[in-house]
Write a protein that holds these residues in place. Structure first.
Motif, short mmCIF file in Angstrom:
data_model
loop_
_atom_site.label_atom_id
_atom_site.label_comp_id
_atom_site.label_asym_id
_atom_site.label_seq_id
_atom_site.Cartn_x
_atom_site.Cartn_y
_atom_site.Cartn_z
N ASN A 118 -16.05 3.57 -11.65
CA ASN A 118 -14.91 3.11 -10.86
C ASN A 118 -14.43 4.21 -9.93
O ASN A 118 -14.98 5.31 -9.91
CB ASN A 118 -13.79 2.61 -11.78
N GLU A 119 -13.42 3.90 -9.17
CA GLU A 119 -12.88 4.83 -8.18
C GLU A 119 -12.43 6.13 -8.84
O GLU A 119 -12.71 7.21 -8.33
CB GLU A 119 -11.71 4.16 -7.46
N GLY A 146 -16.36 -2.28 -11.26
CA GLY A 146 -15.28 -1.31 -11.37
C GLY A 146 -15.00 -0.59 -10.07
O GLY A 146 -13.98 0.09 -9.92
N LEU A 147 -15.90 -0.71 -9.12
CA LEU A 147 -15.76 0.00 -7.85
C LEU A 147 -15.44 -0.98 -6.72
O LEU A 147 -14.44 -0.84 -6.03
CB LEU A 147 -17.04 0.77 -7.53
N GLY A 151 -12.62 0.02 -3.48
CA GLY A 151 -12.70 1.29 -4.21
C GLY A 151 -13.67 2.26 -3.57
O GLY A 151 -13.39 3.46 -3.49
#
Length: 157
Positions: A118-119, A146-147, A151
């Motif tokens: 993720n970010e 998640g990204l 993101g």
């Protein structure tokens, strides 16, 4: 040239060839099986390395035997794995791929640690590695929930 390649890292189990998919509740035997410890990031990084680039793989794996196999396989192929984050108490993703004679594939994926790229992970844990690269490639964005696009944009602006 140093290139960071961000993307998925997983085990891929490849079965085939199949002409059609069986009905629910039925089984089909296939003549070929191949297991790869790769993902979208190494699938791009490996050809770049063969062309002479210093390719750094960036992604997440679980703290399991599969995650270690992914990292060992990449190192055996000469890829830099400093950009890989191991997620504790998480399993590495897996993709089951069925292929036909014409090369078309059907993919079934369970994301595991891939979903945790993720970010925050990208900017805090991986940025020191990524920032040393002359070029950054982002692969498999549609399988990085998640990204996602926003993101990714935030990480690079």
């Amino acid at each position: 040239m140093k290139i960071s390649v961000i993307g998925t890292l997983n085990t891929e189990v490849i079965l085939g060839p199949v002409a059609s998919v069986p009905e629910w509740g039925q089984e089909m035997l296939v003549p070929e099986l191949e297991t790869r410890y790769m993902g979208s990031a190494p699938s791009v990084a490996l050809p770049l390395a063969k062309l002479g680039a210093e390719a750094v793989v960036v992604g997440t794996v679980g703290d399991d035997e599969t995650g270690r196999s992914v990292q060992n396989n990449l190192q055996r192929h000469g890829l830099t794995t400093d950009g890989i984050t191991v997620i504790p108490q998480t399993a590495t993703g897996i993709c089951v791929s069925l292929f036909r004679d014409d090369g078309e594939r059907l993919l079934l994926s369970w994301l595991g640690a891939i979903a945790l790229l993720n970010e925050e992970t990208l900017s805090e844990k991986m940025w020191p590695i990524i920032s040393k690269s002359e070029l950054v490639l982002l692969t498999g964005l549609f399988t990085l929930p998640g990204l996602e696009t926003e993101g990714a944009i935030n990480c690079f602006t």
